[in-house]
Design an enzyme around this catalytic site. Structure first.
Site, PDB file in Angstrom:
ATOM      1  N   ASP A  26      20.122  -9.283   3.684  1.00 42.65           N
ATOM      2  CA  ASP A  26      20.918 -10.159   3.927  1.00 42.65           C
ATOM      3  C   ASP A  26      22.056 -10.599   2.921  1.00 42.65           C
ATOM      4  O   ASP A  26      21.533 -10.385   1.652  1.00 42.65           O
ATOM      5  CB  ASP A  26      20.331 -11.628   4.508  1.00 42.65           C
ATOM      6  CG  ASP A  26      21.057 -12.538   4.940  1.00 42.65           C
ATOM      7  OD1 ASP A  26      22.319 -12.340   5.358  1.00 42.65           O
ATOM      8  OD2 ASP A  26      21.029 -13.690   5.407  1.00 42.65           O
ATOM      9  N   GLY A  27      23.302 -11.192   2.945  1.00 40.36           N
ATOM     10  CA  GLY A  27      23.960 -11.521   2.002  1.00 40.36           C
ATOM     11  C   GLY A  27      25.246 -10.734   1.746  1.00 40.36           C
ATOM     12  O   GLY A  27      26.156 -11.043   0.554  1.00 40.36           O
ATOM     13  N   GLY A  29      28.139 -10.488   3.344  1.00 41.45           N
ATOM     14  CA  GLY A  29      29.347 -11.241   3.539  1.00 41.45           C
ATOM     15  C   GLY A  29      29.716 -12.228   2.399  1.00 41.45           C
ATOM     16  O   GLY A  29      30.504 -12.476   1.788  1.00 41.45           O
ATOM     17  N   ARG A  30      28.471 -12.988   2.119  1.00 41.47           N
ATOM     18  CA  ARG A  30      28.744 -13.982   1.019  1.00 41.47           C
ATOM     19  C   ARG A  30      29.020 -13.111  -0.476  1.00 41.47           C
ATOM     20  O   ARG A  30      30.028 -13.639  -1.298  1.00 41.47           O
ATOM     21  CB  ARG A  30      27.313 -14.798   0.780  1.00 41.47           C
ATOM     22  CG  ARG A  30      27.391 -15.912   1.731  1.00 41.47           C
ATOM     23  CD  ARG A  30      26.265 -16.721   1.740  1.00 41.47           C
ATOM     24  NE  ARG A  30      25.109 -15.861   2.749  1.00 41.47           N
ATOM     25  CZ  ARG A  30      24.001 -16.003   2.778  1.00 41.47           C
ATOM     26  NH1 ARG A  30      23.426 -16.944   2.193  1.00 41.47           N
ATOM     27  NH2 ARG A  30      23.051 -15.197   3.505  1.00 41.47           N
ATOM     28  N   HIS A  43      29.560  -5.055   2.857  1.00 39.80           N
ATOM     29  CA  HIS A  43      28.561  -3.990   3.509  1.00 39.80           C
ATOM     30  C   HIS A  43      28.800  -2.866   2.947  1.00 39.80           C
ATOM     31  O   HIS A  43      27.858  -2.043   2.675  1.00 39.80           O
ATOM     32  CB  HIS A  43      29.063  -3.984   4.914  1.00 39.80           C
ATOM     33  CG  HIS A  43      29.113  -4.977   5.885  1.00 39.80           C
ATOM     34  ND1 HIS A  43      27.768  -5.840   5.550  1.00 39.80           N
ATOM     35  CD2 HIS A  43      29.898  -5.601   6.477  1.00 39.80           C
ATOM     36  CE1 HIS A  43      28.071  -6.729   6.669  1.00 39.80           C
ATOM     37  NE2 HIS A  43      29.230  -6.722   7.054  1.00 39.80           N
ATOM     38  N   SER A  71      21.274  -6.163  13.878  1.00 32.27           N
ATOM     39  CA  SER A  71      20.393  -6.960  14.724  1.00 32.27           C
ATOM     40  C   SER A  71      21.199  -6.847  16.318  1.00 32.27           C
ATOM     41  O   SER A  71      22.541  -6.734  16.257  1.00 32.27           O
ATOM     42  CB  SER A  71      20.324  -8.106  14.570  1.00 32.27           C
ATOM     43  OG  SER A  71      21.269  -8.893  14.697  1.00 32.27           O
ATOM     44  N   THR A  72      20.479  -7.100  17.275  1.00 25.87           N
ATOM     45  CA  THR A  72      21.151  -7.211  18.621  1.00 25.87           C
ATOM     46  C   THR A  72      22.115  -8.366  18.729  1.00 25.87           C
ATOM     47  O   THR A  72      23.115  -8.516  19.422  1.00 25.87           O
ATOM     48  CB  THR A  72      20.215  -7.355  19.799  1.00 25.87           C
ATOM     49  OG1 THR A  72      19.247  -8.740  19.356  1.00 25.87           O
ATOM     50  CG2 THR A  72      19.269  -6.377  19.786  1.00 25.87           C
ATOM     51  N   ARG A  77      29.698 -10.458  15.951  1.00 27.73           N
ATOM     52  CA  ARG A  77      30.535 -10.558  14.794  1.00 27.73           C
ATOM     53  C   ARG A  77      31.907 -10.156  15.087  1.00 27.73           C
ATOM     54  O   ARG A  77      32.299  -9.500  16.235  1.00 27.73           O
ATOM     55  CB  ARG A  77      30.005  -9.734  13.660  1.00 27.73           C
ATOM     56  CG  ARG A  77      28.744 -10.347  13.064  1.00 27.73           C
ATOM     57  CD  ARG A  77      28.180  -9.619  11.808  1.00 27.73           C
ATOM     58  NE  ARG A  77      27.133 -10.050  11.358  1.00 27.73           N
ATOM     59  CZ  ARG A  77      26.443  -9.898  10.280  1.00 27.73           C
ATOM     60  NH1 ARG A  77      27.017  -9.059   9.525  1.00 27.73           N
ATOM     61  NH2 ARG A  77      25.212 -10.702   9.933  1.00 27.73           N
ATOM     62  N   LEU A 137       8.283   9.570   2.153  1.00 26.77           N
ATOM     63  CA  LEU A 137       8.432   8.357   2.499  1.00 26.77           C
ATOM     64  C   LEU A 137       9.167   8.373   3.891  1.00 26.77           C
ATOM     65  O   LEU A 137       9.920   9.278   4.295  1.00 26.77           O
ATOM     66  CB  LEU A 137       9.439   7.595   1.639  1.00 26.77           C
ATOM     67  CG  LEU A 137      10.111   6.181   2.098  1.00 26.77           C
ATOM     68  CD1 LEU A 137       9.224   5.228   1.673  1.00 26.77           C
ATOM     69  CD2 LEU A 137      11.355   5.940   1.197  1.00 26.77           C
ATOM     70  N   ARG A 200      14.056 -17.509   7.049  1.00 31.55           N
ATOM     71  CA  ARG A 200      13.963 -17.290   8.172  1.00 31.55           C
ATOM     72  C   ARG A 200      13.521 -15.711   8.665  1.00 31.55           C
ATOM     73  O   ARG A 200      13.916 -15.000   7.809  1.00 31.55           O
ATOM     74  CB  ARG A 200      14.964 -17.943   9.201  1.00 31.55           C
ATOM     75  CG  ARG A 200      16.060 -17.237   9.043  1.00 31.55           C
ATOM     76  CD  ARG A 200      17.196 -18.295   9.860  1.00 31.55           C
ATOM     77  NE  ARG A 200      18.403 -17.743   9.642  1.00 31.55           N
ATOM     78  CZ  ARG A 200      19.543 -18.281   8.755  1.00 31.55           C
ATOM     79  NH1 ARG A 200      19.029 -19.321   8.000  1.00 31.55           N
ATOM     80  NH2 ARG A 200      20.611 -17.610   8.500  1.00 31.55           N
ATOM     81  N   GLU A 213       2.679 -10.296   4.150  1.00 29.56           N
ATOM     82  CA  GLU A 213       3.051 -11.321   2.940  1.00 29.56           C
ATOM     83  C   GLU A 213       4.589 -11.243   2.881  1.00 29.56           C
ATOM     84  O   GLU A 213       5.238 -10.158   3.277  1.00 29.56           O
ATOM     85  CB  GLU A 213       2.626 -10.647   1.725  1.00 29.56           C
ATOM     86  CG  GLU A 213       0.934 -10.586   1.697  1.00 29.56           C
ATOM     87  CD  GLU A 213       0.222 -12.061   1.464  1.00 29.56           C
ATOM     88  OE1 GLU A 213       1.025 -12.849   1.073  1.00 29.56           O
ATOM     89  OE2 GLU A 213      -0.661 -12.113   2.156  1.00 29.56           O
TER      90      GLU A 213
END
Length: 258
Positions: A26-27, A29-30, A43, A71-72, A77, A137, A200, A213
């Site tokens: 996340d982040g 755009g900011r 992005h 995400s769905t 956007r 991996l 969240r 965790e």
């Protein structure tokens, strides 16, 4: 990917690594807004972080890295931004697939493939096919993914089995549900990371993170580095996982996704 670097130099305990790390990236755009750039620039910068974190996870021996790529809800956007995001998997894999393959990384996908543009799906499917037999991996992209939709589909599949007489209602348990999820071949995440300061879960792996965790950071995803990943892993290693009990032993395989 720099294999062979001693874990001691990374200050990570090799004896207590999370098998599966999931990240809500996340982040972007900011990050762009603070620099007076369009959101798509964030992005693109975030794609570099994907490469660095994948390398770092591979170096220290993490078995599965799941990245929440789209995400769905992200379809809401602006069209220009969505179109750009749908081009990123192809761009990333065109650049990085050879290196990923050389280091034994196996590419996987969870999410609703029906809604993806053909060029996006082709790129991911080609990467999955090329790396199918790799044993290193697992790089698992959550693309057009929503946990509630995943659970709805799991319930529907179980209901069909009950209707067809393959399964009795009283035999439906946690293992039945886990086996109906898209992550059924993977262990549940031991560590969930979210960047950008948001606290969240955003409809991500809701069933699978029951015992994970959680580690949150104010760092925006394009600024997230290998050192931040190691910091999160060290925080994980400092915690005692009780799983509702009085010791740090894991619960049964029902909660491991296997």
């Amino acid at each position: 990917m720099r294999k062979g670097q001693p874990l001691s130099s990374l200050h990570v305990n090799s004896g207590n690594l999370p098998r599966h790390v999931a990240i809500i990236m996340d982040g972007n755009g900011r990050w762009a807004h603070r620099r007076g750039l369009p959101r798509v620039a964030g992005h693109r910068a975030g794609m570099k972080a994907v490469k660095e974190v994948t390398r770092a996870a591979d170096e220290i021996g993490i078995q599965v890295l799941t990245l929440y790529a789209f995400s769905t809800e992200n379809w809401k956007r602006p069209r220009e931004e969505v179109d750009y995001l749908m081009r990123l998997p192809q761009e990333f894999l065109d650049r990085e697939l050879q290196e990923l393959d050389e280091h034994g990384v196996r590419v996987r996908l969870i999410g609703e493939t029906d809604g993806l543009p053909p060029h996006t799906l082709r790129a991911v499917e080609a990467a999955m096919g090329r790396t199918r037999n790799n044993t290193g991996l697992i790089l698992n992209f959550a693309l057009n993914y929503g946990a509630r939709a995943e659970l709805v589909n799991a319930v529907r599949s179980i209901a069909r089995r009950v209707k067809d007489g393959e399964l009795r209602p009283e035999d439906v348990d946690e293992a039945t549900i886990s086996a109906a999820l898209q992550t059924r071949e993977l262990p549940d995440p031991d560590l969930l990371i979210r960047t950008s300061g948001e606290l969240r879960i955003s409809n991500f792996l809701l069933w699978q993170i029951a015992y994970s965790e959680l580690w949150f950071t104010d760092v925006l995803w394009p600024d997230f580095t290998r050192e931040h990943l190691f910091e999160a892993v060290r925080a994980y290693q400092s915690r005692q996982r009780r799983f509702g009990g009085v010791d740090s032993l894991p619960p049964s395989d029902v909660h491991s996704g296997q």
